[in-house]
Design a protein around this motif. Sequence first.
Motif, PDB file in Angstrom:
ATOM      1  N   GLY A  55      46.386 -67.301  25.466  1.00  0.00           N
ATOM      2  CA  GLY A  55      46.515 -68.134  24.174  1.00  0.00           C
ATOM      3  C   GLY A  55      46.861 -67.272  23.047  1.00  0.00           C
ATOM      4  N   ASP A  56      46.513 -67.548  21.954  1.00  0.00           N
ATOM      5  CA  ASP A  56      47.330 -66.733  20.755  1.00  0.00           C
ATOM      6  C   ASP A  56      45.969 -66.261  19.813  1.00  0.00           C
ATOM      7  OD1 ASP A  56      49.768 -67.189  21.323  1.00  0.00           O
ATOM      8  OD2 ASP A  56      49.716 -69.111  20.276  1.00  0.00           O
ATOM      9  N   ARG A  57      44.790 -66.576  20.254  1.00  0.00           N
ATOM     10  CA  ARG A  57      43.749 -66.128  19.453  1.00  0.00           C
ATOM     11  C   ARG A  57      43.323 -64.611  19.493  1.00  0.00           C
ATOM     12  NH1 ARG A  57      39.437 -70.940  21.178  1.00  0.00           N
ATOM     13  NH2 ARG A  57      40.664 -70.457  23.138  1.00  0.00           N
ATOM     14  N   LYS A  58      42.885 -64.028  18.519  1.00  0.00           N
ATOM     15  CA  LYS A  58      42.516 -62.717  18.608  1.00  0.00           C
ATOM     16  C   LYS A  58      41.053 -62.501  18.253  1.00  0.00           C
ATOM     17  CE  LYS A  58      46.795 -61.525  18.929  1.00  0.00           C
ATOM     18  NZ  LYS A  58      47.493 -62.712  18.768  1.00  0.00           N
ATOM     19  N   LEU A  59      40.327 -61.372  18.682  1.00  0.00           N
ATOM     20  CA  LEU A  59      38.961 -61.168  18.488  1.00  0.00           C
ATOM     21  C   LEU A  59      38.883 -60.006  17.861  1.00  0.00           C
ATOM     22  CD1 LEU A  59      36.409 -62.654  18.928  1.00  0.00           C
ATOM     23  CD2 LEU A  59      35.886 -61.503  21.020  1.00  0.00           C
ATOM     24  N   PRO A  60      38.706 -59.513  16.482  1.00  0.00           N
ATOM     25  CA  PRO A  60      38.645 -58.257  15.960  1.00  0.00           C
ATOM     26  C   PRO A  60      37.026 -57.850  16.099  1.00  0.00           C
ATOM     27  CG  PRO A  60      39.260 -59.965  14.536  1.00  0.00           C
ATOM     28  CD  PRO A  60      38.636 -60.783  15.592  1.00  0.00           C
ATOM     29  N   ILE A  61      36.625 -56.769  16.257  1.00  0.00           N
ATOM     30  CA  ILE A  61      35.397 -56.233  16.326  1.00  0.00           C
ATOM     31  C   ILE A  61      35.344 -54.702  15.747  1.00  0.00           C
ATOM     32  CG2 ILE A  61      33.495 -55.619  18.092  1.00  0.00           C
ATOM     33  CD1 ILE A  61      34.697 -57.151  20.129  1.00  0.00           C
ATOM     34  N   VAL A  62      34.549 -54.447  14.653  1.00  0.00           N
ATOM     35  CA  VAL A  62      34.397 -53.564  13.943  1.00  0.00           C
ATOM     36  C   VAL A  62      33.558 -52.389  14.748  1.00  0.00           C
ATOM     37  CG1 VAL A  62      33.481 -52.312  11.796  1.00  0.00           C
ATOM     38  CG2 VAL A  62      34.593 -54.764  11.792  1.00  0.00           C
ATOM     39  N   ASN A  71      35.664 -45.789   5.008  1.00  0.00           N
ATOM     40  CA  ASN A  71      36.077 -44.456   5.667  1.00  0.00           C
ATOM     41  C   ASN A  71      35.329 -44.375   7.257  1.00  0.00           C
ATOM     42  OD1 ASN A  71      37.476 -41.731   6.142  1.00  0.00           O
ATOM     43  ND2 ASN A  71      35.515 -40.775   5.329  1.00  0.00           N
ATOM     44  N   GLY A  72      36.069 -44.174   8.063  1.00  0.00           N
ATOM     45  CA  GLY A  72      35.522 -43.717   9.329  1.00  0.00           C
ATOM     46  C   GLY A  72      35.190 -45.016  10.217  1.00  0.00           C
ATOM     47  N   ALA A  73      35.721 -46.523   9.718  1.00  0.00           N
ATOM     48  CA  ALA A  73      35.607 -47.383  10.240  1.00  0.00           C
ATOM     49  C   ALA A  73      36.802 -48.078  11.126  1.00  0.00           C
ATOM     50  CB  ALA A  73      34.812 -48.446   9.654  1.00  0.00           C
ATOM     51  N   TYR A  74      36.905 -48.618  12.134  1.00  0.00           N
ATOM     52  CA  TYR A  74      38.139 -49.240  12.914  1.00  0.00           C
ATOM     53  C   TYR A  74      37.719 -50.551  13.531  1.00  0.00           C
ATOM     54  CZ  TYR A  74      39.335 -44.426  12.930  1.00  0.00           C
ATOM     55  OH  TYR A  74      39.809 -42.909  12.417  1.00  0.00           O
ATOM     56  N   ALA A  75      38.828 -51.222  13.342  1.00  0.00           N
ATOM     57  CA  ALA A  75      38.757 -52.573  13.859  1.00  0.00           C
ATOM     58  C   ALA A  75      39.780 -52.811  15.345  1.00  0.00           C
ATOM     59  CB  ALA A  75      39.357 -53.730  13.043  1.00  0.00           C
ATOM     60  N   LEU A  76      38.801 -52.965  16.359  1.00  0.00           N
ATOM     61  CA  LEU A  76      39.357 -53.190  17.711  1.00  0.00           C
ATOM     62  C   LEU A  76      39.757 -54.498  17.951  1.00  0.00           C
ATOM     63  CD1 LEU A  76      39.878 -52.325  20.787  1.00  0.00           C
ATOM     64  CD2 LEU A  76      37.437 -52.894  21.177  1.00  0.00           C
ATOM     65  N   ILE A  77      41.085 -54.732  18.298  1.00  0.00           N
ATOM     66  CA  ILE A  77      41.510 -56.213  18.335  1.00  0.00           C
ATOM     67  C   ILE A  77      41.782 -56.446  19.774  1.00  0.00           C
ATOM     68  CG2 ILE A  77      43.410 -57.723  17.755  1.00  0.00           C
ATOM     69  CD1 ILE A  77      41.970 -56.264  15.485  1.00  0.00           C
ATOM     70  N   THR A  94      42.651 -58.991  26.497  1.00  0.00           N
ATOM     71  CA  THR A  94      43.052 -57.697  26.876  1.00  0.00           C
ATOM     72  C   THR A  94      42.918 -56.868  25.495  1.00  0.00           C
ATOM     73  OG1 THR A  94      45.141 -58.518  26.296  1.00  0.00           O
ATOM     74  CG2 THR A  94      44.884 -58.545  28.468  1.00  0.00           C
ATOM     75  N   ILE A  95      43.244 -55.805  25.595  1.00  0.00           N
ATOM     76  CA  ILE A  95      43.473 -55.033  24.164  1.00  0.00           C
ATOM     77  C   ILE A  95      44.597 -54.901  23.443  1.00  0.00           C
ATOM     78  CG2 ILE A  95      42.786 -52.599  23.124  1.00  0.00           C
ATOM     79  CD1 ILE A  95      40.633 -51.956  25.440  1.00  0.00           C
ATOM     80  N   LYS A  96      44.485 -55.469  22.259  1.00  0.00           N
ATOM     81  CA  LYS A  96      45.945 -55.433  21.688  1.00  0.00           C
ATOM     82  C   LYS A  96      46.176 -54.165  20.802  1.00  0.00           C
ATOM     83  CE  LYS A  96      48.307 -57.986  17.934  1.00  0.00           C
ATOM     84  NZ  LYS A  96      49.722 -57.881  18.678  1.00  0.00           N
ATOM     85  N   GLY A  97      44.996 -53.616  20.191  1.00  0.00           N
ATOM     86  CA  GLY A  97      45.139 -52.396  19.614  1.00  0.00           C
ATOM     87  C   GLY A  97      44.083 -51.842  18.722  1.00  0.00           C
TER      88      GLY A  97
END
Length: 207
Positions: A30-37, A18-24, A7-10
Amino acid sequence: MSLVKLTIKGISYSQTQNGAYALILNEVDGDRKLPIVIGAFEAQSIAIALEKEIKPPRPLTHDLFKNFADRFDIVIKQIIIHKLVDGVFYSSMICERDKIEEIIDARTSDAIALALRFNAPIFTYKNILEKAGIFLKTNPENENKSSILDDVLSSPENFGMEETNDSKSSYTQQSLSELHEMLESAVNDEDYEKAAKIRDEISKREP
Protein backbone atom coordinates in the motif's frame (compact mmCIF):
# COMPACT_ATOMS: atom_id res chain seq x y z
CA MET A 1 -6.76 -9.00 13.67
CA SER A 2 -4.81 -9.02 10.42
CA LEU A 3 -1.16 -8.00 10.31
CA VAL A 4 0.32 -5.57 7.78
CA LYS A 5 3.97 -5.91 6.81
CA LEU A 6 6.13 -2.78 6.94
CA THR A 7 9.50 -1.83 5.55
CA ILE A 8 11.82 1.02 6.52
CA LYS A 9 11.60 3.91 4.07
CA GLY A 10 14.15 6.11 5.78
CA ILE A 11 15.02 8.45 8.62
CA SER A 12 14.24 12.15 8.52
CA TYR A 13 16.00 14.68 10.75
CA SER A 14 13.66 16.90 12.75
CA GLN A 15 13.84 20.51 11.65
CA THR A 16 12.05 21.69 14.80
CA GLN A 17 13.69 19.74 17.61
CA ASN A 18 17.42 19.25 18.00
CA GLY A 19 18.41 15.60 18.27
CA ALA A 20 15.04 14.13 17.23
CA TYR A 21 14.38 12.04 14.15
CA ALA A 22 11.35 10.59 12.43
CA LEU A 23 11.59 6.96 11.36
CA ILE A 24 9.37 6.36 8.33
CA LEU A 25 7.87 2.90 7.93
CA ASN A 26 6.25 2.01 4.63
CA GLU A 27 3.26 -0.29 4.07
CA VAL A 28 4.46 -3.13 1.81
CA ASP A 29 1.24 -3.57 -0.16
CA GLY A 30 0.00 0.00 0.00
CA ASP A 31 0.91 3.68 0.03
CA ARG A 32 0.51 4.53 3.71
CA LYS A 33 3.49 5.57 5.81
CA LEU A 34 3.88 5.26 9.56
CA PRO A 35 6.13 8.02 11.02
CA ILE A 36 7.56 7.35 14.47
CA VAL A 37 9.56 9.96 16.38
CA ILE A 38 12.78 8.47 17.78
CA GLY A 39 15.85 9.73 19.59
CA ALA A 40 19.32 10.30 18.15
CA PHE A 41 20.89 7.16 19.61
CA GLU A 42 18.23 4.91 18.08
CA ALA A 43 18.47 6.79 14.78
CA GLN A 44 22.24 6.21 14.74
CA SER A 45 21.80 2.52 15.47
CA ILE A 46 19.16 2.05 12.77
CA ALA A 47 21.18 4.05 10.23
CA ILE A 48 24.28 1.94 10.86
CA ALA A 49 22.24 -1.25 10.43
CA LEU A 50 20.83 0.06 7.15
CA GLU A 51 24.31 0.91 5.89
CA LYS A 52 26.00 -2.49 5.76
CA GLU A 53 29.37 -0.93 4.94
CA ILE A 54 29.56 0.98 8.23
CA LYS A 55 30.92 -0.93 11.20
CA PRO A 56 31.56 0.89 14.50
CA PRO A 57 34.90 0.10 16.16
CA ARG A 58 33.10 -1.24 19.24
CA PRO A 59 29.64 -2.86 19.32
CA LEU A 60 26.70 -0.54 19.94
CA THR A 61 24.07 -1.64 22.46
CA HIS A 62 21.96 -3.31 19.78
CA ASP A 63 25.03 -5.03 18.32
CA LEU A 64 25.88 -6.30 21.81
CA PHE A 65 22.37 -7.70 22.16
CA LYS A 66 22.75 -9.45 18.79
CA ASN A 67 26.11 -10.94 19.80
CA PHE A 68 24.65 -12.10 23.11
CA ALA A 69 21.63 -13.66 21.40
CA ASP A 70 23.82 -15.42 18.83
CA ARG A 71 25.98 -16.90 21.57
CA PHE A 72 22.93 -18.42 23.27
CA ASP A 73 21.09 -19.39 20.05
CA ILE A 74 18.28 -16.88 20.48
CA VAL A 75 16.65 -15.63 17.28
CA ILE A 76 14.22 -12.75 16.82
CA LYS A 77 11.61 -14.07 14.39
CA GLN A 78 9.52 -10.94 13.92
CA ILE A 79 8.56 -7.56 15.36
CA ILE A 80 4.95 -6.53 15.90
CA ILE A 81 3.91 -2.93 16.62
CA HIS A 82 0.82 -3.97 18.53
CA LYS A 83 -0.53 -0.91 20.33
CA LEU A 84 -0.80 2.87 20.03
CA VAL A 85 -1.73 4.79 23.19
CA ASP A 86 -1.52 8.59 23.50
CA GLY A 87 0.88 8.79 20.58
CA VAL A 88 3.21 6.09 21.95
CA PHE A 89 3.77 2.93 19.92
CA TYR A 90 4.21 -0.35 21.80
CA SER A 91 6.04 -3.27 20.22
CA SER A 92 6.75 -6.92 20.89
CA MET A 93 9.66 -9.07 19.77
CA ILE A 94 8.80 -12.67 18.94
CA CYS A 95 11.91 -14.65 19.93
CA GLU A 96 12.76 -18.31 19.57
CA ARG A 97 15.22 -20.61 21.32
CA ASP A 98 15.22 -24.40 21.08
CA LYS A 99 11.96 -24.17 19.10
CA ILE A 100 10.27 -22.40 22.02
CA GLU A 101 8.79 -18.96 21.30
CA GLU A 102 8.79 -16.11 23.80
CA ILE A 103 7.29 -12.62 23.49
CA ILE A 104 9.36 -9.73 24.83
CA ASP A 105 8.10 -6.17 25.21
CA ALA A 106 10.32 -3.48 23.67
CA ARG A 107 10.37 0.15 22.66
CA THR A 108 9.54 0.37 18.97
CA SER A 109 12.82 2.06 18.06
CA ASP A 110 14.82 -0.65 19.86
CA ALA A 111 12.72 -3.41 18.31
CA ILE A 112 13.30 -2.08 14.79
CA ALA A 113 17.04 -1.62 15.38
CA LEU A 114 17.19 -5.28 16.40
CA ALA A 115 14.91 -6.42 13.57
CA LEU A 116 17.45 -5.06 11.09
CA ARG A 117 20.25 -7.00 12.74
CA PHE A 118 18.27 -10.25 12.77
CA ASN A 119 16.72 -9.69 9.31
CA ALA A 120 13.35 -10.05 11.03
CA PRO A 121 10.16 -8.76 9.37
CA ILE A 122 8.25 -5.85 10.90
CA PHE A 123 4.46 -5.91 11.22
CA THR A 124 1.67 -3.82 12.67
CA TYR A 125 -2.03 -4.42 12.99
CA LYS A 126 -4.37 -3.11 10.32
CA ASN A 127 -6.32 -0.97 12.79
CA ILE A 128 -3.14 0.78 13.97
CA LEU A 129 -2.16 1.62 10.40
CA GLU A 130 -5.67 2.87 9.70
CA LYS A 131 -5.48 5.09 12.78
CA ALA A 132 -1.90 6.35 12.54
CA GLY A 133 -0.86 5.82 8.91
CA ILE A 134 -0.68 8.81 6.60
CA PHE A 135 -0.19 9.27 2.88
CA LEU A 136 3.05 11.19 2.35
CA LYS A 137 3.44 13.07 -0.91
CA THR A 138 7.05 12.55 -1.87
CA ASN A 139 9.06 14.72 -4.19
CA PRO A 140 10.95 12.52 -6.69
CA GLU A 141 13.90 14.92 -6.53
CA ASN A 142 14.18 14.23 -2.80
CA GLU A 143 13.74 10.47 -2.95
CA ASN A 144 17.49 9.86 -2.58
CA LYS A 145 18.20 11.42 0.79
CA SER A 146 21.73 10.25 1.42
CA SER A 147 22.26 13.33 3.58
CA ILE A 148 19.88 11.86 6.15
CA LEU A 149 22.41 9.21 7.11
CA ASP A 150 25.12 11.85 7.16
CA ASP A 151 23.03 13.87 9.64
CA VAL A 152 22.55 10.83 11.85
CA LEU A 153 26.16 9.70 11.81
CA SER A 154 27.89 13.08 12.10
CA SER A 155 26.50 14.22 15.46
CA PRO A 156 28.01 11.93 18.10
CA GLU A 157 27.50 14.52 20.79
CA ASN A 158 23.74 13.97 20.45
CA PHE A 159 23.84 10.17 20.65
CA GLY A 160 22.16 8.72 23.68
CA MET A 161 19.75 11.64 24.13
CA GLU A 162 16.28 10.52 25.12
CA GLU A 163 13.12 12.36 24.23
CA THR A 164 11.08 13.77 27.07
CA ASN A 165 7.38 14.54 27.15
CA ASP A 166 7.97 18.23 27.73
CA SER A 167 9.99 18.41 24.50
CA LYS A 168 6.94 17.58 22.40
CA SER A 169 4.96 20.37 20.77
CA SER A 170 1.41 20.73 22.05
CA TYR A 171 -1.48 20.90 19.59
CA THR A 172 -4.24 20.71 22.20
CA GLN A 173 -5.51 24.21 21.46
CA GLN A 174 -6.28 23.52 17.80
CA SER A 175 -9.62 22.19 16.57
CA LEU A 176 -9.82 18.91 14.66
CA SER A 177 -10.35 20.72 11.37
CA GLU A 178 -7.30 22.90 12.05
CA LEU A 179 -5.25 19.82 12.94
CA HIS A 180 -6.21 18.11 9.68
CA GLU A 181 -5.15 21.22 7.74
CA MET A 182 -1.87 21.37 9.66
CA LEU A 183 -1.30 17.65 9.00
CA GLU A 184 -1.77 18.12 5.27
CA SER A 185 0.60 21.09 5.31
CA ALA A 186 3.25 19.15 7.26
CA VAL A 187 2.96 16.24 4.82
CA ASN A 188 3.36 18.55 1.83
CA ASP A 189 6.44 20.09 3.47
CA GLU A 190 7.79 16.58 4.18
CA ASP A 191 8.08 17.49 7.87
CA TYR A 192 7.50 13.94 9.03
CA GLU A 193 8.25 14.57 12.68
CA LYS A 194 5.65 17.34 12.87
CA ALA A 195 3.16 15.24 10.91
CA ALA A 196 3.61 12.37 13.36
CA LYS A 197 2.89 14.60 16.36
CA ILE A 198 -0.20 16.15 14.75
CA ARG A 199 -1.38 12.70 13.73
CA ASP A 200 -0.99 11.53 17.33
CA GLU A 201 -3.07 14.45 18.63
CA ILE A 202 -5.82 13.66 16.08
CA SER A 203 -5.79 9.98 17.07
CA LYS A 204 -6.35 10.95 20.71
CA ARG A 205 -9.58 12.74 19.81
CA GLU A 206 -11.00 10.53 17.10
CA PRO A 207 -12.23 7.05 18.06
